[in-house]
Design an enzyme around this catalytic site. Structure first.
Site, PDB file in Angstrom:
ATOM      1  N   HIS A  29      -2.907  -4.415   2.927  1.00 44.40           N
ATOM      2  CA  HIS A  29      -3.896  -3.789   3.823  1.00 44.40           C
ATOM      3  C   HIS A  29      -3.357  -3.552   5.235  1.00 44.40           C
ATOM      4  CE1 HIS A  29      -7.728  -2.563   5.566  1.00 44.40           C
ATOM      5  NE2 HIS A  29      -7.605  -3.494   6.490  1.00 44.40           N
ATOM      6  N   GLU A  33      -4.017   1.994  -2.797  1.00 46.11           N
ATOM      7  CA  GLU A  33      -5.301   2.417  -2.218  1.00 46.11           C
ATOM      8  C   GLU A  33      -5.182   3.594  -1.249  1.00 46.11           C
ATOM      9  OE1 GLU A  33      -7.451   0.025   0.457  1.00 46.11           O
ATOM     10  OE2 GLU A  33      -5.854  -0.031   1.922  1.00 46.11           O
ATOM     11  N   ASN A  34      -3.970   3.880  -0.752  1.00 40.73           N
ATOM     12  CA  ASN A  34      -3.800   4.982   0.197  1.00 40.73           C
ATOM     13  C   ASN A  34      -2.985   6.132  -0.393  1.00 40.73           C
ATOM     14  OD1 ASN A  34      -3.392   2.206   2.061  1.00 40.73           O
ATOM     15  ND2 ASN A  34      -4.958   3.631   2.751  1.00 40.73           N
ATOM     16  N   HIS A  57      -0.203  -3.026   6.207  1.00 41.52           N
ATOM     17  CA  HIS A  57       0.843  -1.997   6.157  1.00 41.52           C
ATOM     18  C   HIS A  57       2.121  -2.351   6.896  1.00 41.52           C
ATOM     19  CE1 HIS A  57      -1.828   1.660   4.867  1.00 41.52           C
ATOM     20  NE2 HIS A  57      -2.269   0.538   4.356  1.00 41.52           N
ATOM     21  N   ASP A  92       0.824  -1.216   0.000  1.00 41.84           N
ATOM     22  CA  ASP A  92       0.000   0.000   0.000  1.00 41.84           C
ATOM     23  C   ASP A  92       0.859   1.268   0.000  1.00 41.84           C
ATOM     24  OD1 ASP A  92      -1.298  -2.323   1.077  1.00 41.84           O
ATOM     25  OD2 ASP A  92      -2.909  -1.078   1.893  1.00 41.84           O
ATOM     26  N   HIS A 110     -10.385   1.239   0.212  1.00 40.60           N
ATOM     27  CA  HIS A 110     -10.449   2.683  -0.059  1.00 40.60           C
ATOM     28  C   HIS A 110     -10.710   3.004  -1.528  1.00 40.60           C
ATOM     29  CE1 HIS A 110      -9.117   3.951   3.946  1.00 40.60           C
ATOM     30  NE2 HIS A 110      -8.241   2.951   3.912  1.00 40.60           N
ATOM     31  N   HIS A 135      -6.184  -8.568  -0.319  1.00 40.13           N
ATOM     32  CA  HIS A 135      -6.230  -7.386   0.550  1.00 40.13           C
ATOM     33  C   HIS A 135      -7.096  -7.721   1.762  1.00 40.13           C
ATOM     34  CE1 HIS A 135      -5.610  -3.054   0.971  1.00 40.13           C
ATOM     35  NE2 HIS A 135      -6.826  -3.005   1.495  1.00 40.13           N
TER      36      HIS A 135
END
Ligand SMILES: [Fe+2]
Ligand SMILES: [Fe+2]
Length: 271
Positions: A179, A41-42, A181, A10, A70, A154
């Protein structure tokens, strides 16, 4: 031929984008990476992706982008999800949701690569179907001559990611988790030839709580008061794996964790 696929966890905010912009071209040059898949996604201020950032990741050398819970945070991504073959949505989202269930791209090196995104159902708040059944449905749709398949699982729960690795062993090239991290140290090639790691870790600021400012998260956790979780700034690093795949069989021969620290003096700009 041998494909070297770089999988990036991510990407969080500007620090994450900046380190990706430095690491991807260097790893392509120095390590012979010829396919890059990144979970983004982030990327937009910690949540979602914009069209402008999507274009930037392509310029950095990312071939295919995956997302997660997200994915629909930024409305201007919806047309990109509809038209682009460089980004996928979780295949086990409802059929009406915007985005494609998988993509098939031509790599610069030659062999075609399929990328599938899945989302877990344990401790994660999205509307989704069973990822195990969804991946069967998608695999059945792939052309027979496509051997190289990359799967992003994820998910919050370690058990769900490990289970997906075993479920797909010998049938896809790599299953990586995203997901949470935080990079895990369990990378290995499973007995039937699928490379696996439970979490790639993030590309983002590690002087943080999962990419967010420590003071903000601690304030929320100690007082219970609503607090904006701004993206942190310092100690930007990129974690991921490089998977070596025989494109004739689609099976992996090696998986190696990689870490790339942002260049000293990086100012948080990624242009
Ligand atoms: Fe994330
Ligand atoms: Fe997520």
């Amino acid at each position: 031929m041998i494909l070297k696929i770089l999988c990036i966890g991510d990407v969080v905010g500007r620090p994450g984008r900046q380190v990706v912009s430095q690491a991807v071209p260097a790893l392509m040059r120095e390590r012979g990476v010829n396919c890059v898949v990144a979970n983004v996604e982030n990327a937009a201020a910690g949540s979602g992706l914009t069209e402008a950032l999507y274009e930037k990741f392509l310029r950095y050398g990312v071939d295919v982008m995956t997302m997660g819970d997200h994915i629909y945070r930024k409305a201007d991504l919806l047309p990109v999800l509809e038209r682009s073959d460089r980004i996928v949505r979780p295949a086990n989202f409802p059929p009406e949701s915007i985005g494609r269930e998988f993509t098939l791209i031509e790599t610069k090196a030659g062999p075609r690569v399929a990328v599938i995104s899945l989302i877990g159902r344990l401790f994660i708040k999205t509307v989704s179907d069973c990822p195990f059944h969804a991946v069967e449905r998608v695999l059945a749709r792939l052309p027979r001559d496509v051997k190289v398949v990359v799967v992003d699982m994820h998910a919050e729960a370690t058990s769900e990611k490990v289970a997906m690795g075993w479920h797909l062993d010998g049938r896809v090239s790599v299953v990586f988790g995203t997901h949470t991290h935080v990079p895990t140290a369990d990378e290995r090639v499973l007995p039937r030839g699928t490379a696996y790691v439970t979490d790639l870790g993030m590309a983002g600021p590690y002087d943080s709580v999962l990419g967010r400012r420590k003071d903000r998260v601690l304030h929320a956790m100690t007082t219970g008061m609503p607090t904006p979780f701004d993206v942190a700034t310092d100690d930007a690093r990129m974690y991921g794996v490089i998977v070596t795949v025989d494109s004739d069989t689609g099976l992996a021969t090696a998986i190696e964790r990689v870490r790339w620290d942002a260049a000293p003096g990086s100012d948080g700009m990624d242009d």
